[in-house]
Design a protein around this motif. Structure first.
Motif, PDB file in Angstrom:
ATOM      1  N   LYS A   1      22.444  23.106 -17.573  1.00 21.79           N
ATOM      2  CA  LYS A   1      23.277  21.922 -17.779  1.00 21.79           C
ATOM      3  C   LYS A   1      23.188  21.091 -16.508  1.00 21.79           C
ATOM      4  O   LYS A   1      23.469  21.596 -15.416  1.00 21.79           O
ATOM      5  CB  LYS A   1      24.725  22.329 -18.030  1.00 21.79           C
ATOM      6  CG  LYS A   1      24.924  23.047 -19.343  1.00 21.79           C
ATOM      7  CD  LYS A   1      26.390  23.382 -19.548  1.00 21.79           C
ATOM      8  CE  LYS A   1      26.572  24.120 -20.869  1.00 21.79           C
ATOM      9  NZ  LYS A   1      27.923  24.669 -20.998  1.00 21.79           N
ATOM     10  N   VAL A   2      22.797  19.834 -16.687  1.00 22.93           N
ATOM     11  CA  VAL A   2      22.591  18.948 -15.535  1.00 22.93           C
ATOM     12  C   VAL A   2      23.659  17.862 -15.544  1.00 22.93           C
ATOM     13  O   VAL A   2      23.928  17.258 -16.584  1.00 22.93           O
ATOM     14  CB  VAL A   2      21.192  18.290 -15.594  1.00 22.93           C
ATOM     15  CG1 VAL A   2      21.015  17.294 -14.448  1.00 22.93           C
ATOM     16  CG2 VAL A   2      20.098  19.341 -15.551  1.00 22.93           C
ATOM     17  N   LEU A   3      24.267  17.637 -14.391  1.00 20.81           N
ATOM     18  CA  LEU A   3      25.179  16.508 -14.242  1.00 20.81           C
ATOM     19  C   LEU A   3      24.555  15.522 -13.263  1.00 20.81           C
ATOM     20  O   LEU A   3      24.206  15.888 -12.138  1.00 20.81           O
ATOM     21  CB  LEU A   3      26.540  16.971 -13.713  1.00 20.81           C
ATOM     22  CG  LEU A   3      27.561  15.839 -13.540  1.00 20.81           C
ATOM     23  CD1 LEU A   3      27.965  15.257 -14.893  1.00 20.81           C
ATOM     24  CD2 LEU A   3      28.785  16.314 -12.781  1.00 20.81           C
ATOM     25  N   VAL A   4      24.388  14.280 -13.708  1.00 21.04           N
ATOM     26  CA  VAL A   4      23.893  13.219 -12.831  1.00 21.04           C
ATOM     27  C   VAL A   4      25.100  12.419 -12.360  1.00 21.04           C
ATOM     28  O   VAL A   4      25.882  11.928 -13.176  1.00 21.04           O
ATOM     29  CB  VAL A   4      22.891  12.307 -13.578  1.00 21.04           C
ATOM     30  CG1 VAL A   4      22.501  11.108 -12.712  1.00 21.04           C
ATOM     31  CG2 VAL A   4      21.649  13.104 -13.979  1.00 21.04           C
ATOM     32  N   ILE A   5      25.269  12.319 -11.040  1.00 20.64           N
ATOM     33  CA  ILE A   5      26.378  11.538 -10.487  1.00 20.64           C
ATOM     34  C   ILE A   5      25.858  10.161 -10.094  1.00 20.64           C
ATOM     35  O   ILE A   5      24.934  10.043  -9.282  1.00 20.64           O
ATOM     36  CB  ILE A   5      26.995  12.235  -9.255  1.00 20.64           C
ATOM     37  CG1 ILE A   5      27.614  13.573  -9.672  1.00 20.64           C
ATOM     38  CG2 ILE A   5      28.042  11.337  -8.596  1.00 20.64           C
ATOM     39  CD1 ILE A   5      28.278  14.323  -8.526  1.00 20.64           C
ATOM     40  N   GLY A   6      26.450   9.123 -10.694  1.00 22.70           N
ATOM     41  CA  GLY A   6      26.043   7.750 -10.379  1.00 22.70           C
ATOM     42  C   GLY A   6      25.257   7.141 -11.520  1.00 22.70           C
ATOM     43  O   GLY A   6      24.187   7.640 -11.878  1.00 22.70           O
ATOM     44  N   GLY A   7      25.793   6.080 -12.093  1.00 23.14           N
ATOM     45  CA  GLY A   7      25.136   5.430 -13.232  1.00 23.14           C
ATOM     46  C   GLY A   7      24.415   4.156 -12.846  1.00 23.14           C
ATOM     47  O   GLY A   7      24.139   3.314 -13.695  1.00 23.14           O
ATOM     48  N   GLY A   8      24.105   4.014 -11.556  1.00 24.83           N
ATOM     49  CA  GLY A   8      23.317   2.856 -11.114  1.00 24.83           C
ATOM     50  C   GLY A   8      21.850   3.046 -11.472  1.00 24.83           C
ATOM     51  O   GLY A   8      21.491   3.938 -12.249  1.00 24.83           O
TER      52      GLY A   8
ATOM     53  N   VAL B   1      23.325  19.618 -10.204  1.00 29.51           N
ATOM     54  CA  VAL B   1      23.992  18.328 -10.023  1.00 29.51           C
ATOM     55  C   VAL B   1      23.058  17.440  -9.211  1.00 29.51           C
ATOM     56  O   VAL B   1      22.594  17.831  -8.133  1.00 29.51           O
ATOM     57  CB  VAL B   1      25.357  18.458  -9.309  1.00 29.51           C
ATOM     58  CG1 VAL B   1      26.023  17.091  -9.210  1.00 29.51           C
ATOM     59  CG2 VAL B   1      26.263  19.436 -10.050  1.00 29.51           C
ATOM     60  N   VAL B   2      22.757  16.269  -9.760  1.00 30.82           N
ATOM     61  CA  VAL B   2      21.871  15.332  -9.069  1.00 30.82           C
ATOM     62  C   VAL B   2      22.728  14.187  -8.538  1.00 30.82           C
ATOM     63  O   VAL B   2      23.324  13.439  -9.319  1.00 30.82           O
ATOM     64  CB  VAL B   2      20.781  14.782 -10.018  1.00 30.82           C
ATOM     65  CG1 VAL B   2      19.767  13.964  -9.217  1.00 30.82           C
ATOM     66  CG2 VAL B   2      20.088  15.910 -10.771  1.00 30.82           C
TER      67      VAL B   2
ATOM     68  N   VAL C   1      21.702  21.586  -6.124  1.00 28.29           N
ATOM     69  CA  VAL C   1      22.147  20.210  -5.895  1.00 28.29           C
ATOM     70  C   VAL C   1      20.950  19.418  -5.403  1.00 28.29           C
ATOM     71  O   VAL C   1      20.255  19.841  -4.478  1.00 28.29           O
ATOM     72  CB  VAL C   1      23.288  20.148  -4.852  1.00 28.29           C
ATOM     73  CG1 VAL C   1      23.541  18.713  -4.400  1.00 28.29           C
ATOM     74  CG2 VAL C   1      24.569  20.741  -5.446  1.00 28.29           C
ATOM     75  N   CYS C   2      20.686  18.288  -6.045  1.00 28.48           N
ATOM     76  CA  CYS C   2      19.617  17.409  -5.571  1.00 28.48           C
ATOM     77  C   CYS C   2      20.243  16.167  -4.955  1.00 28.48           C
ATOM     78  O   CYS C   2      21.035  15.471  -5.596  1.00 28.48           O
ATOM     79  CB  CYS C   2      18.679  17.002  -6.705  1.00 28.48           C
ATOM     80  SG  CYS C   2      17.431  15.797  -6.153  1.00 28.48           S
ATOM     81  N   ILE C   3      19.911  15.912  -3.701  1.00 25.68           N
ATOM     82  CA  ILE C   3      20.365  14.684  -3.040  1.00 25.68           C
ATOM     83  C   ILE C   3      19.284  13.640  -3.279  1.00 25.68           C
ATOM     84  O   ILE C   3      18.208  13.679  -2.679  1.00 25.68           O
ATOM     85  CB  ILE C   3      20.581  14.905  -1.529  1.00 25.68           C
ATOM     86  CG1 ILE C   3      21.555  16.068  -1.292  1.00 25.68           C
ATOM     87  CG2 ILE C   3      21.104  13.628  -0.882  1.00 25.68           C
ATOM     88  CD1 ILE C   3      21.725  16.431   0.181  1.00 25.68           C
ATOM     89  N   TYR C   4      19.565  12.730  -4.221  1.00 25.27           N
ATOM     90  CA  TYR C   4      18.578  11.695  -4.548  1.00 25.27           C
ATOM     91  C   TYR C   4      19.002  10.326  -4.015  1.00 25.27           C
ATOM     92  O   TYR C   4      18.194   9.595  -3.470  1.00 25.27           O
ATOM     93  CB  TYR C   4      18.334  11.633  -6.065  1.00 25.27           C
ATOM     94  CG  TYR C   4      17.206  10.692  -6.386  1.00 25.27           C
ATOM     95  CD1 TYR C   4      15.893  11.056  -6.125  1.00 25.27           C
ATOM     96  CD2 TYR C   4      17.455   9.414  -6.885  1.00 25.27           C
ATOM     97  CE1 TYR C   4      14.849  10.175  -6.358  1.00 25.27           C
ATOM     98  CE2 TYR C   4      16.413   8.531  -7.122  1.00 25.27           C
ATOM     99  CZ  TYR C   4      15.113   8.916  -6.859  1.00 25.27           C
ATOM    100  OH  TYR C   4      14.088   8.033  -7.073  1.00 25.27           O
TER     101      TYR C   4
END
Ligand SMILES: [Zn+2]
Ligand SMILES: [Zn+2]
Length: 325
Positions: free
Chosen positions: A157-164, A216-217, A239-242
């Motif tokens: 299960k992946v959560l992407v933080i930030g909808g930009g 979590v990205v 955790v991926c810091i993108y």
């Protein structure tokens, strides 16, 4: 030629600037058509540089006597250093980044090596401003998927933080990757509508709960986003810091907690190469209608200084400078 020149912190002026001239045989002078206004431009503007610089690295241009449009790979690497030889061209020790530390696209003309210009054919050529950010996301997703290999589950299960734009491009590519078997949700701290989510059939989470996501990205680039990512991720997760973290900020977690919860951290910096740019062009070409909705306001070059000092893009979209406007 007309150019937007960053001279010091928060000082961008539209000026008459000398036209670029070739210093090497492999270079060409291209006519700039469109440039995407990136958060990096805003950050560079706020910080200032130690010399006059024309920013703009998400560039669509055309060449005299040649049909069609070209996307710029603004990362000019030497091809000879130990990083280049390993394919890590973004870490080239001689890296020149057009629009970051060398003159870029916020001008009528740009000088660039011919092999840094990639032809593309879209029905809307301004979509080409998305090629550079999407090529970076291609690399980001590759690194996320490599990280998924060390998880206990193959259906994370992946959560992407930030909808930009960053979060959108990462979500899009993960969602379309044949190598990804999990489920994606998106969290954005704002209440702004994110219409692209519906088009992908992806759920938006209003209040994220801890211990749900294996991955979590962090795509918001905010200190709060990174703290949230590390709070939320499951034990043994990734955790991926993108999103580019601000300078001078520490990781908001102790090494002890990182260790005890067995959290893996992966980062992804830049990454436009011939391969990732080709993949980005193919993605946009195959789904122009989706990417169209990511184009925001079109502005003339004269409006760029205000755009960079009063950062307020339409949520989830790229503002585009149209050099012919
Ligand atoms: Zn950018
Ligand atoms: Zn190199």
């Amino acid at each position: 030629m007309r150019a937007a020149v960053l001279s010091k912190a928060n000082q961008v002026d539209i000026r008459d600037f000398p036209e670029p001239s070739k210093t090497q045989d492999n270079e060409v002078i291209a006519k700039v058509e469109f440039v995407g206004v990136c958060k990096t431009d805003q950050q560079l503007t706020a910080a200032g540089l130690d010399k006059d610089c024309i920013l703009g690295h998400e560039v669509v241009c055309s060449l005299p006597n040649q049909k069609g449009h070209f996307a710029l790979n603004n990362e000019i690497s030497c091809g000879k250093c130990s990083y280049c030889l390993e394919g890590l061209t973004s870490h080239c020790i001689n890296l020149q980044e057009l629009g970051v530390n060398e003159h870029g696209g916020y001008a009528e003309q740009i000088c660039a090596p011919i092999n840094s210009l990639h032809p593309f054919e879209f029905s809307n050529p301004s979509l080409g401003v998305l090629i550079e950010p999407l090529s970076c996301a291609v690399r980001g997703v590759k690194r996320i998927l490599a990280g998924v290999n060390i998880l206990a589950t193959s259906r994370p299960k992946v959560l992407v933080i930030g909808g930009g734009i960053s979060g959108t491009l990462i979500t899009y590519l993960l969602n379309h990757s044949p190598n990804f078997k999990g489920e994606i949700k998106v969290y954005d701290i704002t209440k702004e509508p994110l219409p692209w989510l519906n088009k992908l059939g992806i759920e938006r989470i209003e209040v994220p709960e801890p211990n749900q996501a294996h991955v979590v990205v962090e795509c918001s680039g905010s200190p709060g986003g990174l703290a949230t990512a590390l709070d939320l991720v499951r034990k043994g997760g990734l955790v991926c810091i993108y999103g580019v973290p601000k300078q001078g900020i520490s990781l908001p977690i102790s090494p002890h907690e990182l260790f005890m919860r067995e959290i893996a951290v992966v980062t992804s910096f830049a990454g436009a190469t011939d391969e990732t740019i080709a993949a980005a062009i193919a993605s946009i070409k195959g789904d122009e209608a989706f990417f169209e909705q990511l184009l925001g306001r079109f502005i003339p070059l004269e409006k760029l200084p205000i755009e960079l000092t009063n950062w307020s893009p339409q949520p989830g979209t790229r503002t585009v400078v149209d050099l012919d406007a």
